[in-house]
Design an enzyme around this catalytic site. Sequence first.
Site, short mmCIF file in Angstrom:
data_model
loop_
_atom_site.label_atom_id
_atom_site.label_comp_id
_atom_site.label_asym_id
_atom_site.label_seq_id
_atom_site.Cartn_x
_atom_site.Cartn_y
_atom_site.Cartn_z
N HIS A 1 -35.19 -19.33 -59.84
CA HIS A 1 -34.21 -19.53 -60.91
C HIS A 1 -33.74 -18.20 -61.49
CE1 HIS A 1 -37.72 -18.88 -63.55
NE2 HIS A 1 -36.86 -18.69 -64.54
N GLU B 1 -34.36 -10.07 -71.96
CA GLU B 1 -35.02 -10.88 -73.01
C GLU B 1 -36.17 -10.14 -73.68
OE1 GLU B 1 -36.08 -14.67 -71.31
OE2 GLU B 1 -34.06 -15.46 -71.60
N ASP C 1 -38.93 -24.67 -60.20
CA ASP C 1 -38.93 -23.45 -59.40
C ASP C 1 -40.31 -23.30 -58.77
OD1 ASP C 1 -38.97 -20.89 -58.37
OD2 ASP C 1 -37.90 -19.99 -60.05
N GLU D 1 -45.50 -16.06 -68.54
CA GLU D 1 -44.35 -15.99 -67.65
C GLU D 1 -43.22 -15.43 -68.49
OE1 GLU D 1 -41.15 -16.18 -66.66
OE2 GLU D 1 -40.94 -18.30 -66.20
#
Length: 524
Positions: free
Chosen positions: A472, A331, A229, A322
Site C-alpha cells: 500500500h 508523516e 496488505d 508500523e
Amino acid sequence: MAGSADPRGDEMPELSDGEDDDCEDEEQWQWMEEDAQTVTCLFCDRQLSSVPATLQHCTAEHQVSLTEVIRKHGLEDYGYIKMINFIRLTKCGPSCLTGLSEGPLPWESEDFLKPALQDDLMLQTDPEELLSSDVPCISACPSSRTESYNALLLRAQTAEERACSSEEALSRAMEDLHKLKILSQNLVLNTDTSKSGNLCAVAELREDEDEAYFSSYGHYGIHEEMLKDKVRTESYRDFMYRNPDVFRDKVVLDVGCGTGILSMFAARAGATQVIGVDQSDIVYQAMDIIRSNQLEDKITLIKGRIEDIKLPVAKVDIIISEWMGYFLLFESMLDSVVYARDLYLSDGGSVYPDLCNISLAAVGDKHKHHDRVAFWDDVYGFNMSCMKKAALPEALVEVVKMDTVISEPTVIQTIDCNRVCLSELEFTTDFCLRMTKTTVCTAIVGYFDIFFDKDCNNKVMFSTGPQVTKTHWKQTVFLLERPISVQAGDELQGKILVRKNKKDPRALWVTIDLRDRKQTYSLQ
C-alpha cells in the site's frame, strides 16, 4: 435513558396525598416523575428506577461495584463523570473496571467530559454522596423524590458552571503555553538556523494542531487497506511467530496500535503484557476487538499520543510499531517511536523493525513523462507550460513498472531504529546511479526496505520496491522537468536533501540535484 418506557409493566405508581378529583392529574405527574428517574444500566439495556438501584444492579448482575472503583482510584467529580461517559461510549465490560491497575486510567482524556447520554442521571450524582451511607435512603425514599430530583438538577447546574469556568481557564492557560512554546522555538531556531533536529517537531505539536493526522486514521478504510496488505501484515506476523524467544515473558509497547493487530500478534507470540497506544478514535474499536479475542488480560489500550500520556509501567522490553510512511519518513511517526524508545525502552531492549533502508533508482518512462509533464505544453492547442511549476513539485505515489527502471538501485540512507537520533531523520546524501539501459531518464523513484534482524533466529524483511509484490506504500516518484539522456554503463551523479516541512512537520521536502538541475518536491 430519560423518556423511555417504564420497565415495571403494570405496576401502579404511588400517588401523593390529594383530593379525589385531582387524582388523574396527580397520576400523570407521578408517571412523568418516574420517567425522569429512569436510569439505563452501564453494562446492559436494563432500565432502573434510580441511581442507587442501578448501582445495586451492577453489583448483583455484573459483579462490579462502582463505589469500590470510585474509592480505589480516588475519583472526584470530573474523574467520575469521565468514567461514566467512557463506559457508555466504549461499551466496555465490567472486567475493564475490575482489572484496572494503579497506572493512568483509560478515561483521562478531556473527550470524556462530554455526556454520552443526554439527561444521564448517573452524571448528576456526586461521587462523595455515593460513598456515604445515607445516599441510598435519600434517593430511594418515594416521599423525597421531588426534593432529590431538584437537588440533582441544582447539582448538575453547579457542576456545569464549574466545568465552563475551568474550561475557560484551561483555554487561557493553553493559549499562554502555546505562545511561550512558539517564543522558545523561535529563540532556538534563530540561534542557529543551519542545524536541523534541534526540536522534536512532532512532539511539540499541540493536540489540536495534530488533529487532522490522527483523524485520518479514525476511518475504517485506511485500516482495511493496511490489514489487506499481506506483505506488510504477514511480515510482522512472521517475525513475531517465528521468533517466540524474542517475545516470551516480555512487556511490549505498540506505538500507533490502530486496530490492535500487532498487539495481538505479540500476545500470541508469548508476551506477558502488551500496551497499545493510539490517538485516533479507531482505538475504541480496537478495545472491542481485544475483548472479542479474549486477550484483555494481556493487552491494555490507551487513547492518546505517546508524547502526552504516561504508561502504566516504567520500562518495556520491546517496542513494535508500523510507523512507516511514503518514502519511509512521510508523516514523521518515527519521531514518536524514538520518543517512546528514549523514555520507556529498558537496557537491552529493542525496537522492531530495527533496520530500514531508503533506496533510489532511475526511471525511463516517456509515456508517463508526457502524460504528466509534456502534456502542459499543448492542451487543446493552448500553451499551459506554466502549470509545470505547480505540477512538478508534487511527488507522485504510484506503482512503477519494473520494465521502466533503467538503473541499479542505490541505498541513500540506512536507519537503525535502536540508535537513530531525530537530527538524522533530516539528511543530505550524494548518490550514484549506474545505468542499465540506453534511453532517457524521466524520473527518480524512491522506496524502502524493512528488516526484523536483532536477536532473531529467523530474520524477516520486506521491500516496497518496484521489483517485488506491491504494497500500500507503492513507490514515490520524482518527475524531472527535462529528461536526461543516458547510456548503459553511465553513472548518473546526484545529491538528495530530505527535510521536514517547517510549517507541517509531518510533511517532507525532498530536493534532488542531477547534473546541476535542482528540483524540490513535496510529500504532504
